[in-house]
Design a protein around this motif. Structure first.
Motif, PDB file in Angstrom:
ATOM      1  N   GLY A  45     -21.631  39.990 -61.218  1.00 46.79           N
ATOM      2  CA  GLY A  45     -20.972  40.685 -62.323  1.00 46.79           C
ATOM      3  C   GLY A  45     -21.958  41.127 -63.383  1.00 46.79           C
ATOM      4  O   GLY A  45     -21.887  42.249 -63.888  1.00 46.79           O
ATOM      5  N   HIS A  46     -22.897  40.259 -63.703  1.00 46.46           N
ATOM      6  CA  HIS A  46     -23.882  40.622 -64.723  1.00 46.46           C
ATOM      7  C   HIS A  46     -24.893  41.641 -64.208  1.00 46.46           C
ATOM      8  O   HIS A  46     -25.398  42.451 -64.988  1.00 46.46           O
ATOM      9  N   LYS A  47     -25.154  41.627 -62.923  1.00 53.28           N
ATOM     10  CA  LYS A  47     -26.006  42.674 -62.342  1.00 53.28           C
ATOM     11  C   LYS A  47     -25.301  44.026 -62.473  1.00 53.28           C
ATOM     12  O   LYS A  47     -25.910  45.023 -62.864  1.00 53.28           O
ATOM     13  N   ILE A  48     -24.015  44.052 -62.165  1.00 58.11           N
ATOM     14  CA  ILE A  48     -23.209  45.275 -62.321  1.00 58.11           C
ATOM     15  C   ILE A  48     -23.186  45.690 -63.790  1.00 58.11           C
ATOM     16  O   ILE A  48     -23.329  46.870 -64.109  1.00 58.11           O
ATOM     17  N   GLU A  49     -23.013  44.718 -64.677  1.00 58.06           N
ATOM     18  CA  GLU A  49     -22.960  44.970 -66.120  1.00 58.06           C
ATOM     19  C   GLU A  49     -24.286  45.512 -66.641  1.00 58.06           C
ATOM     20  O   GLU A  49     -24.322  46.316 -67.564  1.00 58.06           O
ATOM     21  N   GLY A  50     -25.374  45.008 -66.048  1.00 53.84           N
ATOM     22  CA  GLY A  50     -26.691  45.405 -66.532  1.00 53.84           C
ATOM     23  C   GLY A  50     -27.147  44.605 -67.739  1.00 53.84           C
ATOM     24  O   GLY A  50     -28.044  45.019 -68.467  1.00 53.84           O
ATOM     25  N   ARG A  51     -26.521  43.446 -67.937  1.00 56.13           N
ATOM     26  CA  ARG A  51     -26.878  42.566 -69.057  1.00 56.13           C
ATOM     27  C   ARG A  51     -26.981  41.136 -68.540  1.00 56.13           C
ATOM     28  O   ARG A  51     -26.241  40.742 -67.647  1.00 56.13           O
ATOM     29  N   LYS A  52     -27.878  40.378 -69.150  1.00 53.52           N
ATOM     30  CA  LYS A  52     -28.023  38.983 -68.743  1.00 53.52           C
ATOM     31  C   LYS A  52     -26.843  38.160 -69.246  1.00 53.52           C
ATOM     32  O   LYS A  52     -26.212  38.517 -70.246  1.00 53.52           O
ATOM     33  N   PRO A  53     -26.540  37.067 -68.557  1.00 52.42           N
ATOM     34  CA  PRO A  53     -25.454  36.192 -69.020  1.00 52.42           C
ATOM     35  C   PRO A  53     -25.737  35.661 -70.431  1.00 52.42           C
ATOM     36  O   PRO A  53     -26.884  35.356 -70.774  1.00 52.42           O
ATOM     37  N   SER A  54     -24.697  35.552 -71.224  1.00 52.15           N
ATOM     38  CA  SER A  54     -24.820  35.123 -72.625  1.00 52.15           C
ATOM     39  C   SER A  54     -25.452  33.742 -72.757  1.00 52.15           C
ATOM     40  O   SER A  54     -26.202  33.490 -73.700  1.00 52.15           O
ATOM     41  N   PHE A  55     -25.172  32.844 -71.824  1.00 57.61           N
ATOM     42  CA  PHE A  55     -25.674  31.479 -71.961  1.00 57.61           C
ATOM     43  C   PHE A  55     -27.194  31.409 -71.884  1.00 57.61           C
ATOM     44  O   PHE A  55     -27.792  30.407 -72.289  1.00 57.61           O
ATOM     45  N   LEU A  56     -27.832  32.479 -71.392  1.00 59.82           N
ATOM     46  CA  LEU A  56     -29.289  32.477 -71.360  1.00 59.82           C
ATOM     47  C   LEU A  56     -29.891  32.625 -72.758  1.00 59.82           C
ATOM     48  O   LEU A  56     -31.068  32.330 -72.955  1.00 59.82           O
ATOM     49  N   THR A  57     -29.083  33.058 -73.729  1.00 59.79           N
ATOM     50  CA  THR A  57     -29.553  33.140 -75.110  1.00 59.79           C
ATOM     51  C   THR A  57     -29.136  31.913 -75.914  1.00 59.79           C
ATOM     52  O   THR A  57     -29.810  31.543 -76.867  1.00 59.79           O
ATOM     53  N   ASP A  58     -28.009  31.279 -75.539  1.00 62.12           N
ATOM     54  CA  ASP A  58     -27.525  30.089 -76.240  1.00 62.12           C
ATOM     55  C   ASP A  58     -26.580  29.352 -75.292  1.00 62.12           C
ATOM     56  O   ASP A  58     -25.569  29.909 -74.853  1.00 62.12           O
ATOM     57  N   LEU A  59     -26.911  28.111 -74.990  1.00 61.09           N
ATOM     58  CA  LEU A  59     -26.094  27.335 -74.045  1.00 61.09           C
ATOM     59  C   LEU A  59     -24.659  27.140 -74.521  1.00 61.09           C
ATOM     60  O   LEU A  59     -23.771  26.868 -73.716  1.00 61.09           O
ATOM     61  N   ALA A  60     -24.405  27.289 -75.817  1.00 60.14           N
ATOM     62  CA  ALA A  60     -23.038  27.152 -76.332  1.00 60.14           C
ATOM     63  C   ALA A  60     -22.104  28.173 -75.690  1.00 60.14           C
ATOM     64  O   ALA A  60     -20.898  27.951 -75.613  1.00 60.14           O
ATOM     65  N   TYR A  61     -22.672  29.279 -75.186  1.00 61.81           N
ATOM     66  CA  TYR A  61     -21.828  30.289 -74.532  1.00 61.81           C
ATOM     67  C   TYR A  61     -21.188  29.754 -73.254  1.00 61.81           C
ATOM     68  O   TYR A  61     -20.223  30.325 -72.769  1.00 61.81           O
ATOM     69  N   LEU A  62     -21.701  28.650 -72.714  1.00 67.04           N
ATOM     70  CA  LEU A  62     -21.032  28.025 -71.567  1.00 67.04           C
ATOM     71  C   LEU A  62     -19.654  27.508 -71.990  1.00 67.04           C
ATOM     72  O   LEU A  62     -18.739  27.448 -71.166  1.00 67.04           O
ATOM     73  N   LEU A  63     -19.493  27.161 -73.258  1.00 62.04           N
ATOM     74  CA  LEU A  63     -18.181  26.768 -73.780  1.00 62.04           C
ATOM     75  C   LEU A  63     -17.390  27.969 -74.275  1.00 62.04           C
ATOM     76  O   LEU A  63     -16.159  27.944 -74.276  1.00 62.04           O
ATOM     77  N   ILE A  64     -18.085  29.006 -74.688  1.00 62.58           N
ATOM     78  CA  ILE A  64     -17.406  30.181 -75.226  1.00 62.58           C
ATOM     79  C   ILE A  64     -16.737  30.990 -74.114  1.00 62.58           C
ATOM     80  O   ILE A  64     -15.658  31.547 -74.324  1.00 62.58           O
ATOM     81  N   GLY A  65     -17.330  31.041 -72.938  1.00 59.70           N
ATOM     82  CA  GLY A  65     -16.743  31.805 -71.823  1.00 59.70           C
ATOM     83  C   GLY A  65     -15.287  31.446 -71.563  1.00 59.70           C
ATOM     84  O   GLY A  65     -14.417  32.328 -71.550  1.00 59.70           O
ATOM     85  N   PRO A  66     -14.972  30.161 -71.362  1.00 57.62           N
ATOM     86  CA  PRO A  66     -13.562  29.798 -71.157  1.00 57.62           C
ATOM     87  C   PRO A  66     -12.678  30.128 -72.361  1.00 57.62           C
ATOM     88  O   PRO A  66     -11.536  30.569 -72.203  1.00 57.62           O
ATOM     89  N   ALA A  67     -13.217  29.960 -73.571  1.00 51.57           N
ATOM     90  CA  ALA A  67     -12.446  30.284 -74.774  1.00 51.57           C
ATOM     91  C   ALA A  67     -12.197  31.785 -74.867  1.00 51.57           C
ATOM     92  O   ALA A  67     -11.144  32.213 -75.357  1.00 51.57           O
ATOM     93  N   TRP A  68     -13.147  32.581 -74.413  1.00 56.95           N
ATOM     94  CA  TRP A  68     -13.006  34.045 -74.407  1.00 56.95           C
ATOM     95  C   TRP A  68     -11.818  34.451 -73.535  1.00 56.95           C
ATOM     96  O   TRP A  68     -11.006  35.282 -73.923  1.00 56.95           O
ATOM     97  N   ILE A  69     -11.720  33.825 -72.362  1.00 55.09           N
ATOM     98  CA  ILE A  69     -10.585  34.093 -71.462  1.00 55.09           C
ATOM     99  C   ILE A  69      -9.281  33.639 -72.135  1.00 55.09           C
ATOM    100  O   ILE A  69      -8.285  34.362 -72.141  1.00 55.09           O
ATOM    101  N   ALA A  70      -9.292  32.431 -72.702  1.00 57.59           N
ATOM    102  CA  ALA A  70      -8.085  31.911 -73.355  1.00 57.59           C
ATOM    103  C   ALA A  70      -7.670  32.807 -74.522  1.00 57.59           C
ATOM    104  O   ALA A  70      -6.481  33.091 -74.691  1.00 57.59           O
TER     105      ALA A  70
END
Length: 166
Positions: free
Chosen positions: A130-155
């Motif tokens: 998905g991120h290859k298609i997007e052309g952007r690196k996954p958010s968690f590579l800049t801040d591990l807190a995004y591993l918690l934000i991903g599920p909250a984003w969906i919610a």
């Protein structure tokens, strides 16, 4: 500092809006978004399942203790950002806990672990595609807190769809 005070970057949005908005910046492609709708919950479940099978000393409790502890800590993180979002994530944790407990009883610890590992690998491959298609690196590579934000984003997206403010 309250949620609407300017942060050092001059951003007046609530902290939860900053987190979710920044996450959204890396997730604009419809294919990547669709992949995330499937893979993010799958990855969250695998973390719950893998923590579920970590042995627990009998004097401390039973299987699932480490998963429950992690869910409590994640809930505390979400609660600091937004009460409605935290309670939405609590509902997710309860469902994932019930599903995991049922699978644990049917499959046993070893088979549950291997199922979770398989789903984890497949879901992360999906995420990176998905991120290859997007052309952007996954958010968690800049801040591990995004591993918690991903599920909250969906919610948060689900909550908005049914008219609940997060």
């Amino acid at each position: 500092m309250n949620d609407t005070t300017l942060n050092p970057a001059g951003d007046a949005r609530r902290e939860v809006d900053r987190w979710l908005g920044n996450y959204s910046e890396d997730h604009r492609n419809p294919t990547n978004i669709a992949i995330h709708w499937i893979c993010v919950p799958a990855i969250l479940w695998t973390v719950v399942a893998l923590l579920w099978v970590v042995p627990v000393p009998a004097m401390l409790g039973r299987a699932g203790l480490w998963a429950a502890a992690a869910m409590v800590l994640a809930f505390a993180f979400y609660l600091r950002l937004s009460r409605p979002l935290a309670f939405a994530m609590l509902a997710v944790f309860v469902v994932f806990g019930l599903v995991t407990e049922a699978l644990y009883r049917v499959l046993g610890a070893s088979q549950l672990m291997w199922l979770a590992i398989m789903v984890f690998v497949i879901a992360w491959v999906g995420q990176f595609i998905g991120h290859k298609i997007e052309g952007r690196k996954p958010s968690f590579l800049t801040d591990l807190a995004y591993l918690l934000i991903g599920p909250a984003w969906i919610a948060a997206k689900l909550m908005r769809r049914i008219g609940i403010a997060y």
